[in-house]
Design a protein around this motif. Structure first.
Motif, PDB file in Angstrom:
ATOM      1  N   SER A 198      -6.691   5.826 -16.166  1.00 50.96           N
ATOM      2  CA  SER A 198      -7.454   5.133 -15.124  1.00 50.96           C
ATOM      3  C   SER A 198      -8.531   4.257 -15.774  1.00 50.96           C
ATOM      4  O   SER A 198      -8.942   3.251 -15.233  1.00 50.96           O
ATOM      5  CB  SER A 198      -8.106   6.144 -14.179  1.00 50.96           C
ATOM      6  OG  SER A 198      -8.878   7.082 -14.917  1.00 50.96           O
ATOM      7  N   THR A 213     -12.312   0.092 -16.134  1.00 55.55           N
ATOM      8  CA  THR A 213     -11.105   0.650 -15.537  1.00 55.55           C
ATOM      9  C   THR A 213      -9.897  -0.177 -15.961  1.00 55.55           C
ATOM     10  O   THR A 213     -10.014  -1.367 -16.245  1.00 55.55           O
ATOM     11  CB  THR A 213     -11.173   0.650 -13.993  1.00 55.55           C
ATOM     12  OG1 THR A 213     -11.222  -0.709 -13.552  1.00 55.55           O
ATOM     13  CG2 THR A 213     -12.403   1.400 -13.493  1.00 55.55           C
ATOM     14  N   ASP A 215      -7.532  -0.894 -13.989  1.00 58.90           N
ATOM     15  CA  ASP A 215      -7.321  -1.819 -12.871  1.00 58.90           C
ATOM     16  C   ASP A 215      -8.099  -3.113 -13.022  1.00 58.90           C
ATOM     17  O   ASP A 215      -7.560  -4.188 -12.811  1.00 58.90           O
ATOM     18  CB  ASP A 215      -7.728  -1.170 -11.542  1.00 58.90           C
ATOM     19  CG  ASP A 215      -6.586  -0.353 -10.972  1.00 58.90           C
ATOM     20  OD1 ASP A 215      -5.479  -0.451 -11.539  1.00 58.90           O
ATOM     21  OD2 ASP A 215      -6.794   0.362  -9.978  1.00 58.90           O
ATOM     22  N   ASN A 219      -6.640  -6.488 -13.011  1.00 55.53           N
ATOM     23  CA  ASN A 219      -6.953  -7.337 -11.866  1.00 55.53           C
ATOM     24  C   ASN A 219      -7.267  -8.759 -12.272  1.00 55.53           C
ATOM     25  O   ASN A 219      -6.876  -9.710 -11.634  1.00 55.53           O
ATOM     26  CB  ASN A 219      -8.171  -6.802 -11.100  1.00 55.53           C
ATOM     27  CG  ASN A 219      -7.731  -5.999  -9.900  1.00 55.53           C
ATOM     28  OD1 ASN A 219      -6.548  -5.986  -9.587  1.00 55.53           O
ATOM     29  ND2 ASN A 219      -8.654  -5.348  -9.255  1.00 55.53           N
ATOM     30  N   LYS A 261      -8.583  -8.352  -5.595  1.00 58.59           N
ATOM     31  CA  LYS A 261      -7.165  -8.432  -5.250  1.00 58.59           C
ATOM     32  C   LYS A 261      -6.970  -9.181  -3.932  1.00 58.59           C
ATOM     33  O   LYS A 261      -7.624  -8.883  -2.934  1.00 58.59           O
ATOM     34  CB  LYS A 261      -6.616  -7.011  -5.118  1.00 58.59           C
ATOM     35  CG  LYS A 261      -5.147  -6.942  -5.376  1.00 58.59           C
ATOM     36  CD  LYS A 261      -4.684  -5.509  -5.484  1.00 58.59           C
ATOM     37  CE  LYS A 261      -3.163  -5.504  -5.578  1.00 58.59           C
ATOM     38  NZ  LYS A 261      -2.614  -4.196  -5.723  1.00 58.59           N
TER      39      LYS A 261
END
Length: 298
Positions: A198, A213, A215, A219, A261
């Motif tokens: 993560s 992160t 993500d 992203n 996002k």
């Protein structure tokens, strides 16, 4: 606020002229999977060695469990595999784990439960020497889990394994994490970190290049390629979108990166509502691999 399991601040390790760990800081919170990612020789293993008390630091500090306990006490709540697993070849998996329980004062009733997690329950009476490399690694994970650690530390957990072995270890890591154990793993494989972690800390020559992160690292990498009959009005409308970060034009196509996002269908609807019909809308991503290479090649 989730509790801090491990806090590393401005950690340094020098071996003569080599600055193996160069001002590394990292906060590990309960319930996440952290990856320390970097090419071989980037300082990953040294960093793990320091917090596990097997390597002396040059400077900086680290503390376990919000600093509430001394390292040697804290390490009783840590499960770690940093070397090749060392078990007795002529003893069975179960006997090897019984030995670990004896040394650490753990109840034998944990053995089956942990063998089940790593998928070795049906092989508990097989001798260790009959195990494949992947099975040996899985037994090592079972062994590290016997004391129900708060955090499991793995150094290059899939090194040297075949694709099936790699897949099994990654599934096990996900399973352990889903049961609430915090995990810290060191890896030089980007794919590994992208699939199981993560959070990621990218190291090169002992220095932190990125920390955050997975993500948000990925992203930033998602962008859209857009085109309409009138690219000028397309661009103007795009600049009004609250999430727009950067807009550029390449070969008649508008390239847009968003701050957060944005869903392709919503984007299409947004333009439609503003009277613009897109004739081209493609979502693309710079892979974590490309970003990693960009980071480590700088």
């Amino acid at each position: 606020m989730e509790s801090t399991i491990l806090s590393i601040k401005n950690l340094n390790k020098r071996y003569g002229k080599i600055h193996a760990v160069n001002d590394v800081s990292l906060e590990i919170h309960k319930g996440n999977v952290y990856g320390i990612l970097g090419p071989n020789g980037s300082g990953k293993s040294t960093t793990l060695g320091i917090v596990l008390n097997v390597v002396n630091k040059t400077s900086g500090e680290y503390s376990w469990f919000d600093g509430t306990m001394q390292t040697h006490e804290a390490l009783k709540k840590v499960g770690a595999i940093i070397e090749r697993p060392n078990f007795y070849p002529y003893m069975s998996a179960k006997e090897n784990l019984e030995l670990v329980c004896k040394i650490k004062g753990i109840n034998y009733n944990k053995i089956n439960e942990k063998l089940e997690i790593v998928g070795l329950l049906d092989r508990k009476d097989s001798k260790f020497k009959t195990f494949s490399l992947g099975m040996k690694q899985r037994l090592a994970i079972a062994s590290a889990l016997l004391n129900d650690p708060e955090i499991l530390i793995l150094d290059e957990p899939t090194n040297g394994l075949d694709p099936q072995g790699i897949h099994q270890i990654r599934d096990i890591i996900r399973l352990i994490a889903s049961q609430g154990t915090t995990i810290l793993l060191a890896s030089h494989l980007l794919d590994e970190v992208e699939k199981v972690c993560s959070h990621v800390l990218v190291l090169r020559y002992g220095k932190v290049l990125y920390s955050g992160t997975v993500d948000s690292m990925t992203n930033h990498s998602v962008f859209f390629e857009l085109q309409a009959n009138d690219n000028k009005s397309l661009t103007d409308v795009l600049k009004q979108h609250p999430e727009t970060d950067t807009v550029s034009e390449i070969e008649g196509k508008i390239i847009v990166h968003f701050k957060n996002k944005v869903d392709a269908a919503q984007l299409n609807q947004y333009f439609f509502d503003k009277g613009i019909c897109l004739n081209h809308l493609v979502q693309k991503r710079t892979s974590l691999e490309e970003q990693f290479l960009a980071l480590t090649n700088k």
